[in-house]
Motif scaffolding. Structure first.
Motif, PDB file in Angstrom:
ATOM      1  N   GLN A 232     109.998  37.923  70.677  1.00  0.00           N
ATOM      2  CA  GLN A 232     110.124  37.401  69.043  1.00  0.00           C
ATOM      3  C   GLN A 232     111.752  36.852  68.957  1.00  0.00           C
ATOM      4  OE1 GLN A 232     109.254  39.282  65.125  1.00  0.00           O
ATOM      5  NE2 GLN A 232     111.324  39.864  65.318  1.00  0.00           N
ATOM      6  N   GLY A 233     112.735  38.023  69.212  1.00  0.00           N
ATOM      7  CA  GLY A 233     113.880  37.499  69.031  1.00  0.00           C
ATOM      8  C   GLY A 233     114.555  36.464  70.063  1.00  0.00           C
ATOM      9  N   GLY A 234     113.917  36.249  71.494  1.00  0.00           N
ATOM     10  CA  GLY A 234     114.187  35.180  72.053  1.00  0.00           C
ATOM     11  C   GLY A 234     113.852  33.966  71.709  1.00  0.00           C
ATOM     12  N   GLY A 235     112.520  33.860  71.044  1.00  0.00           N
ATOM     13  CA  GLY A 235     112.020  32.688  70.308  1.00  0.00           C
ATOM     14  C   GLY A 235     112.875  32.115  69.230  1.00  0.00           C
ATOM     15  N   LEU A 236     113.190  33.172  68.514  1.00  0.00           N
ATOM     16  CA  LEU A 236     114.081  32.903  67.229  1.00  0.00           C
ATOM     17  C   LEU A 236     115.531  32.467  67.655  1.00  0.00           C
ATOM     18  CD1 LEU A 236     113.021  35.979  64.855  1.00  0.00           C
ATOM     19  CD2 LEU A 236     112.387  33.232  64.764  1.00  0.00           C
ATOM     20  N   SER A 237     115.928  32.936  68.788  1.00  0.00           N
ATOM     21  CA  SER A 237     117.256  32.764  69.183  1.00  0.00           C
ATOM     22  C   SER A 237     117.327  31.225  69.739  1.00  0.00           C
ATOM     23  CB  SER A 237     117.746  33.484  70.417  1.00  0.00           C
ATOM     24  OG  SER A 237     117.717  34.896  70.073  1.00  0.00           O
ATOM     25  N   LEU A 238     116.159  30.818  70.281  1.00  0.00           N
ATOM     26  CA  LEU A 238     116.026  29.315  70.759  1.00  0.00           C
ATOM     27  C   LEU A 238     116.083  28.311  69.815  1.00  0.00           C
ATOM     28  CD1 LEU A 238     113.631  29.646  73.831  1.00  0.00           C
ATOM     29  CD2 LEU A 238     115.833  29.020  73.967  1.00  0.00           C
ATOM     30  N   LEU A 239     115.176  28.881  68.556  1.00  0.00           N
ATOM     31  CA  LEU A 239     115.276  27.975  67.433  1.00  0.00           C
ATOM     32  C   LEU A 239     116.564  27.910  66.651  1.00  0.00           C
ATOM     33  CD1 LEU A 239     111.745  29.429  65.902  1.00  0.00           C
ATOM     34  CD2 LEU A 239     112.203  27.075  66.448  1.00  0.00           C
ATOM     35  N   LEU A 240     117.219  29.060  66.608  1.00  0.00           N
ATOM     36  CA  LEU A 240     118.450  29.054  65.907  1.00  0.00           C
ATOM     37  C   LEU A 240     119.478  28.272  66.647  1.00  0.00           C
ATOM     38  CD1 LEU A 240     120.288  30.263  63.542  1.00  0.00           C
ATOM     39  CD2 LEU A 240     120.906  32.117  64.816  1.00  0.00           C
ATOM     40  N   GLY A 241     119.517  28.146  67.912  1.00  0.00           N
ATOM     41  CA  GLY A 241     120.255  27.383  68.916  1.00  0.00           C
ATOM     42  C   GLY A 241     120.107  25.798  68.768  1.00  0.00           C
TER      43      GLY A 241
ATOM     44  N   ALA B   5     109.530  26.993  69.457  1.00  0.00           N
ATOM     45  CA  ALA B   5     110.632  27.082  70.308  1.00  0.00           C
ATOM     46  C   ALA B   5     110.904  26.006  71.291  1.00  0.00           C
ATOM     47  CB  ALA B   5     111.170  28.376  70.889  1.00  0.00           C
ATOM     48  N   ALA B   6     109.716  25.787  71.930  1.00  0.00           N
ATOM     49  CA  ALA B   6     109.530  24.885  72.991  1.00  0.00           C
ATOM     50  C   ALA B   6     109.766  23.360  72.642  1.00  0.00           C
ATOM     51  CB  ALA B   6     108.187  24.893  73.908  1.00  0.00           C
ATOM     52  N   LEU B   7     109.373  23.047  71.418  1.00  0.00           N
ATOM     53  CA  LEU B   7     109.427  21.698  71.017  1.00  0.00           C
ATOM     54  C   LEU B   7     110.947  21.760  70.504  1.00  0.00           C
ATOM     55  CD1 LEU B   7     106.350  21.287  68.999  1.00  0.00           C
ATOM     56  CD2 LEU B   7     106.611  20.342  71.204  1.00  0.00           C
ATOM     57  N   ALA B   8     111.505  22.652  69.660  1.00  0.00           N
ATOM     58  CA  ALA B   8     112.666  22.514  69.206  1.00  0.00           C
ATOM     59  C   ALA B   8     113.842  22.483  70.548  1.00  0.00           C
ATOM     60  CB  ALA B   8     113.150  23.903  68.366  1.00  0.00           C
ATOM     61  N   ALA B   9     113.381  22.988  71.617  1.00  0.00           N
ATOM     62  CA  ALA B   9     114.490  23.011  72.764  1.00  0.00           C
ATOM     63  C   ALA B   9     115.009  21.764  73.045  1.00  0.00           C
ATOM     64  CB  ALA B   9     113.810  23.816  73.815  1.00  0.00           C
ATOM     65  N   GLU B  10     114.533  20.727  72.762  1.00  0.00           N
ATOM     66  CA  GLU B  10     115.249  19.385  73.130  1.00  0.00           C
ATOM     67  C   GLU B  10     116.460  19.122  72.403  1.00  0.00           C
ATOM     68  OE1 GLU B  10     113.168  15.930  70.473  1.00  0.00           O
ATOM     69  OE2 GLU B  10     111.758  17.059  71.690  1.00  0.00           O
ATOM     70  N   LEU B  11     116.551  20.022  71.007  1.00  0.00           N
ATOM     71  CA  LEU B  11     117.648  19.842  70.330  1.00  0.00           C
ATOM     72  C   LEU B  11     118.900  20.735  70.729  1.00  0.00           C
ATOM     73  CD1 LEU B  11     115.982  19.741  66.969  1.00  0.00           C
ATOM     74  CD2 LEU B  11     116.638  17.781  68.313  1.00  0.00           C
ATOM     75  N   ILE B  12     118.635  21.604  71.706  1.00  0.00           N
ATOM     76  CA  ILE B  12     119.828  22.656  72.065  1.00  0.00           C
ATOM     77  C   ILE B  12     120.631  21.850  73.390  1.00  0.00           C
ATOM     78  CG2 ILE B  12     120.047  24.882  73.172  1.00  0.00           C
ATOM     79  CD1 ILE B  12     117.327  25.992  72.202  1.00  0.00           C
ATOM     80  N   HIS B  13     121.595  21.811  73.128  1.00  0.00           N
ATOM     81  CA  HIS B  13     122.814  21.242  73.936  1.00  0.00           C
ATOM     82  C   HIS B  13     123.919  22.074  74.514  1.00  0.00           C
ATOM     83  CE1 HIS B  13     121.004  17.053  73.043  1.00  0.00           C
ATOM     84  NE2 HIS B  13     120.948  17.359  72.048  1.00  0.00           N
ATOM     85  N   VAL B  14     123.492  23.359  73.949  1.00  0.00           N
ATOM     86  CA  VAL B  14     124.631  24.352  74.545  1.00  0.00           C
ATOM     87  C   VAL B  14     124.161  25.035  75.881  1.00  0.00           C
ATOM     88  CG1 VAL B  14     125.705  24.716  72.356  1.00  0.00           C
ATOM     89  CG2 VAL B  14     123.701  26.244  72.941  1.00  0.00           C
ATOM     90  N   PRO B  15     124.700  25.931  76.384  1.00  0.00           N
ATOM     91  CA  PRO B  15     124.303  26.614  77.595  1.00  0.00           C
ATOM     92  C   PRO B  15     123.390  27.643  77.240  1.00  0.00           C
ATOM     93  CG  PRO B  15     126.706  26.360  77.993  1.00  0.00           C
ATOM     94  CD  PRO B  15     126.415  25.820  76.644  1.00  0.00           C
ATOM     95  N   THR B  16     122.380  27.665  77.957  1.00  0.00           N
ATOM     96  CA  THR B  16     121.056  28.516  77.892  1.00  0.00           C
ATOM     97  C   THR B  16     120.564  29.291  79.117  1.00  0.00           C
ATOM     98  OG1 THR B  16     120.501  27.083  75.826  1.00  0.00           O
ATOM     99  CG2 THR B  16     118.759  28.629  76.674  1.00  0.00           C
TER     100      THR B  16
ATOM    101  N   SER C  59     108.148  25.703  79.506  1.00  0.00           N
ATOM    102  CA  SER C  59     107.811  24.488  78.760  1.00  0.00           C
ATOM    103  C   SER C  59     109.006  24.303  77.944  1.00  0.00           C
ATOM    104  CB  SER C  59     106.649  24.328  78.117  1.00  0.00           C
ATOM    105  OG  SER C  59     106.737  25.306  76.871  1.00  0.00           O
ATOM    106  N   ALA C  60     109.691  25.478  77.230  1.00  0.00           N
ATOM    107  CA  ALA C  60     110.907  25.615  76.648  1.00  0.00           C
ATOM    108  C   ALA C  60     112.178  25.326  77.470  1.00  0.00           C
ATOM    109  CB  ALA C  60     111.005  26.840  75.998  1.00  0.00           C
ATOM    110  N   TYR C  61     112.084  25.877  78.725  1.00  0.00           N
ATOM    111  CA  TYR C  61     113.151  25.938  79.418  1.00  0.00           C
ATOM    112  C   TYR C  61     113.381  24.318  80.035  1.00  0.00           C
ATOM    113  CZ  TYR C  61     116.188  26.087  83.775  1.00  0.00           C
ATOM    114  OH  TYR C  61     117.157  26.045  84.447  1.00  0.00           O
ATOM    115  N   ASN C  62     112.334  23.737  80.385  1.00  0.00           N
ATOM    116  CA  ASN C  62     112.417  22.303  80.971  1.00  0.00           C
ATOM    117  C   ASN C  62     112.660  21.358  79.576  1.00  0.00           C
ATOM    118  OD1 ASN C  62     111.684  23.044  83.448  1.00  0.00           O
ATOM    119  ND2 ASN C  62     109.439  22.923  83.150  1.00  0.00           N
TER     120      ASN C  62
END
Length: 824
Positions: free
Chosen positions: A319-328, A367-378, A396-399
């Motif tokens: 849960q915390g990993g998915g929320l972390s991706l969303l927050l990023g 979080a997989a869909l929102a990952a395209e908005l993450i531009h910081v190191p992950t 799918s999130a990582y890619n």
């Protein structure tokens, strides 16, 4: 429980299974006990394949001597442990055998095996990835994803952080100080956590830890403070632990024994299945507050001088990993993300049995869909035999990540991580030197805003006496013009008299001043205060002696003068007005026209040459035809058969030099937006017809906002300069819907609203800062479904002359009444 609610409840299992708490490894490929053991591994230790290749997985059963003749295991091949591809039994030779499988598309093939030995049942699993770099998320982000989370951030801005800090005993090696932290959150709730600080004065790289599923516990971070990293570990339920106890060397902090029963009751009671609370509506979904809790923690960290705000890492598992991706993805103050076996990935699909409204909600939390908005190191960790957060979903999130990224494959792990994962994350954090933009909606400063205050009450229905955006207050803001009626669930006729009155803004007394039979629920009687005497003179429409007219009335002496034309707009200087044909409107847009034969509707003529936009001199009562309907015939889509063209929605520019209006044709309401100079020159179309056009306001004498289909695609609030094609979507795509937008008197703010949501029936109000286009949600109001069609109640906001408050109509109390919200 209705059938629909039952189906919503049924989908809870599918959601919960993907975001359970991160624990130690559930199942591994090998048992390490001294008794019977079972193992399945790919030949040559290769867990990654190309599609179409065959993965051969070797099985070994180790048994005591007396069980050496064991020869049969059951197996199941599946996609990630979900959809079954094949199952059966396998005969072993001296406790050994192999199973083969392949995939023709990117994804994970999982093999589960079971063997029964005496009274023991042994399980083992193996996961193999195929073309994992090609796995992509299903679906797409909602077009208003940014707006949705901008609203969530802006809600927090109105709430002081109110930090309550208490120093407590340290628990981890390297902790120099530890504090219990409580912060104000939305709706009167709070978010709590533990702040671990290393030795020294800082500023420190800082981890914001978001927990996995469960109630009443937060993670521990032995090793982090020893490495000079501060940690704020929060919970997301708004529950305050009074005391704590330590579980394990590096695992959890949970409530002390005397509190555990309370949290157990919550987890088994009102917080049971909390992952599905509010799943029918993205605004009511439980995890909206979870992410707002994390945003609030960022607010607090930004105020601490010992925090290095260029090195804030959000961190979590499951849960915390998915929320972390969303927050990023939604908060640009995050500099890096660490997500271990993250949940919330690929949840917004139909394959888990979700109903359409649940899929719609989860698309804002995928979080997989929102990952395209993450531009910081992950940094991501993935378990190859994880049946809680499937490896296909994690990949799918990582890619989909767009910034620097790294993934660690936990080949033999389920929903957990190897023992060295903690140290690897610490090393990665220390090596990461990301510098991220600090632009964030949270940094915007909105004014303090009051709750809605009713200025009218029942049993009668009340509404502002004019269309949205039109000033309803006297210049001194002592009185507001309001209509009172007993008509409720139908369109009024010429026989329905409404009372025009003044509402005293101090006492909220309704003071009747006139009656009118030319009114409707959308635009009232088009009452305007006249700038020639803005505290005493108003003009409004009426039906007198079989004619539509307007009446100039002194609200104190009751002296009146009749103008033989109904008004649609009044010039800023109060000396002129625009008239259109309200009888023609009655047959083309019944909810905007007036009942009766007060004008010649000219319904037999599609493009009359003697009807259109009239400029009326309010001093003499004379009118001239400024532009006829026939004049624009070749600039609008053609009408068909006996259908007609009509004019609607007029407005003077702020200096009175220009007039805006809409030309519309039956039956599909084809719309062309026009402007013309007050003297009748320079007739201009605003944009291509396929853009349509709905609602509007002038920002100044040259710049105009209209809601339209930008580029013929998504509806949005479009700002442009008349005569130019410099179109700009206001809100940077955050206001992509049709609303009644109107600018404050100084042009610094825009208020707009929404139509009722089809499911929740909520109407929403938003405030936008014109300087930076940040958006603040002002309120949500449920419109009862009985208010529909021509008697619906749009919010229709409008500003006061001083710009220190605005008003709107609403039926959220099941009665149509008038409200104001003040800027404090």
């Amino acid at each position: 429980m209705t059938a629909e609610n039952s189906l919503v409840k049924k989908s809870i299992f599918y959601l919960t299974v993907s975001i359970l708490t991160i624990t130690s490894c559930i199942v591994t490929s090998a048992q390490t006990t001294k008794g019977p053991s079972l193992e399945i591994v790919p030949q040559n230790g290769n867990y990654l394949f190309r599609t179409g290749e065959t993965a051969i997985m070797d099985i070994t059963v180790v048994t005591p001597e007396e069980l050496k003749n064991l020869s049969v295991v059951t197996y199941r091949l599946s996609l990630d442990g979900g959809h079954t591809l094949e199952e059966g039994t396998l005969h072993l030779d001296k406790g050994k055998g192999s199973i083969s499988g392949t995939l023709e598309h990117p994804g994970f093939l999982r093999c589960d095996i079971t063997v029964k030995i005496s009274d023991d049942t042994l399980h083992a699993a193996c996961g193999c990835g195929f073309n994992v770099e090609e796995i992509q998320p299903e679906g797409k982000l909602p077009e208003n994803f940014d707006r949705f989370w901008s609203e969530a951030r802006a809600e927090l801005q109105r709430i002081p952080i109110d930090p309550q800090i208490e120093e407590v005993d340290v628990v981890d090696p390297g902790d120099a100080h530890r504090f219990k932290v409580g912060l104000a959150n939305i709706n009167g709730s709070r978010v709590y956590g533990w702040l671990h600080l290393p030795e020294g004065d800082g500023p420190f790289p800082t981890v914001l830890s978001i927990p996995g599923s469960g109630v009443g516990r937060t993670g521990r971070f032995a090793g982090f403070t020893e490495a000079g990293i501060a940690v704020l570990a929060i919970e997301v339920h708004g529950l305050e632990p009074q005391e704590h106890e330590i579980i394990g060397a590096v695992q959890w902090i949970r409530p002390a024994d005397d509190e555990i029963n309370n949290f157990v009751k919550l987890q088994e009671g009102e917080l049971a299945d909390y992952h599905s609370i509010g799943i029918e509506d993205p605004y009511r979904y439980y995890h909206r507050r979870s992410l707002q809790s994390a945003m609030r923690a960022l607010d607090y960290l930004y105020k601490r001088p010992d925090v290095d705000t260029s090195k804030i890492i959000v961190f979590g598992g499951s849960q915390g990993g998915g929320l972390s991706l969303l927050l990023g993805a939604i908060d640009k103050r995050v500099n890096a993300v660490v997500a271990t076996v993250p949940g919330f990935c690929n949840n917004a699909t139909g394959k888990y049995g979700h109903l359409p409204q649940a899929i719609r909600t989860l698309s804002y939390y995928d979080a997989a869909l929102a990952a395209e908005l993450i531009h910081v190191p992950t940094l991501i960790g993935v378990g190859f035999i994880d049946k809680t957060c499937y490896p296909t979903n994690v990949y799918s999130a990582y890619n989909n990540l767009k910034g620097p990224k790294k993934i660690e494959n936990f080949y033999t792990f389920g929903h957990g991580a190897p023992s060295d994962w903690r140290q690897k994350t610490i090393e990665w954090i220390l090596q990461n030197d990301s510098q991220n933009s600090k632009e964030s909606g949270i940094c915007i400063r909105f004014p303090e805003i009051s709750k809605p205050v009713p200025i009218t009450t029942g049993p009668e229905e009340h509404l502002f006496a004019s269309y949205y955006g039109i000033n309803s207050w006297s210049a001194n803001q002592k009185y507001a013009t309001v209509l009172e009626t007993n008509v409720k669930f139908r369109i009024p006729t010429e026989n329905d008299t409404a009372t025009l009155g003044l509402v005293d803004m101090e006492t909220h007394e309704f003071i009747p001043i006139a009656t009118t039979r030319a009114w409707n629920f959308q635009q009232g009687c088009m009452a305007h205060w006249l700038a020639t005497s803005p505290d005493s003179l108003i003009i409004y429409n009426d039906y007198i002696d079989g004619k539509f007219v307007s009446v100039i009335l002194n609200v104190f002496t009751r002296a009146e003068r009749i103008i033989p034309y109904p008004v649609s707009a009044v010039s800023p200087n109060g000396k002129e007005a625009i008239c259109i044909n309200f009888a023609r409107l009655r047959i083309t847009r019944p909810d905007y026209g007036y009942g009766g034969d007060g004008q010649d509707s000219k319904k037999e003529t599609p493009f009359p040459a003697d009807d259109g936009l009239f400029l009326v001199n309010l001093e003499t009562g004379n009118a001239k035809l400024l532009v006829s309907i026939a004049q624009i015939k070749h600039q609008v889509p053609p009408t068909v058969g006996d259908l007609i063209e009509y004019f609607n929605h007029t407005l003077f520019s702020r200096d009175g030099s220009k007039i805006f209006w809409l030309a519309r044709g039956q039956k599909n309401r084809n719309t062309t937006a026009f402007t013309i100079n007050r003297d009748g020159t320079n007739l201009l179309r605003c944009f291509p017809d396929e853009w349509g056009g709905s609602h509007f306001d002038w920002l100044d004498e040259n710049n105009l906002m209209i809601t339209a289909k930008y580029d013929g695609n998504a509806m949005g609030h479009i700002l442009f300069t008349v005569g130019n094609d410099n179109y700009e979507r206001l809100g940077k795509g955050l206001l992509d819907y049709d609303g009644h937008g109107t600018f404050s008197p100084d042009g610094n703010w825009m208020i707009t609203d929404t139509y009722p949501d089809r499911i929740s029936h909520e109407q929403k109000l938003y405030l936008m800062d014109m300087e930076n286009q940040a958006v603040l949600a002002l309120g949500r109001f449920v419109e009862p479904p009985e208010f529909t069609s021509g008697w619906r109640c749009d919010l229709h906001p409008r500003w006061s002359p001083d710009g220190d408050m605005f008003g709107f109509n609403s039926t959220f109390t099941e009665s149509r009444q008038v409200y104001v919200i003040k800027f404090e």
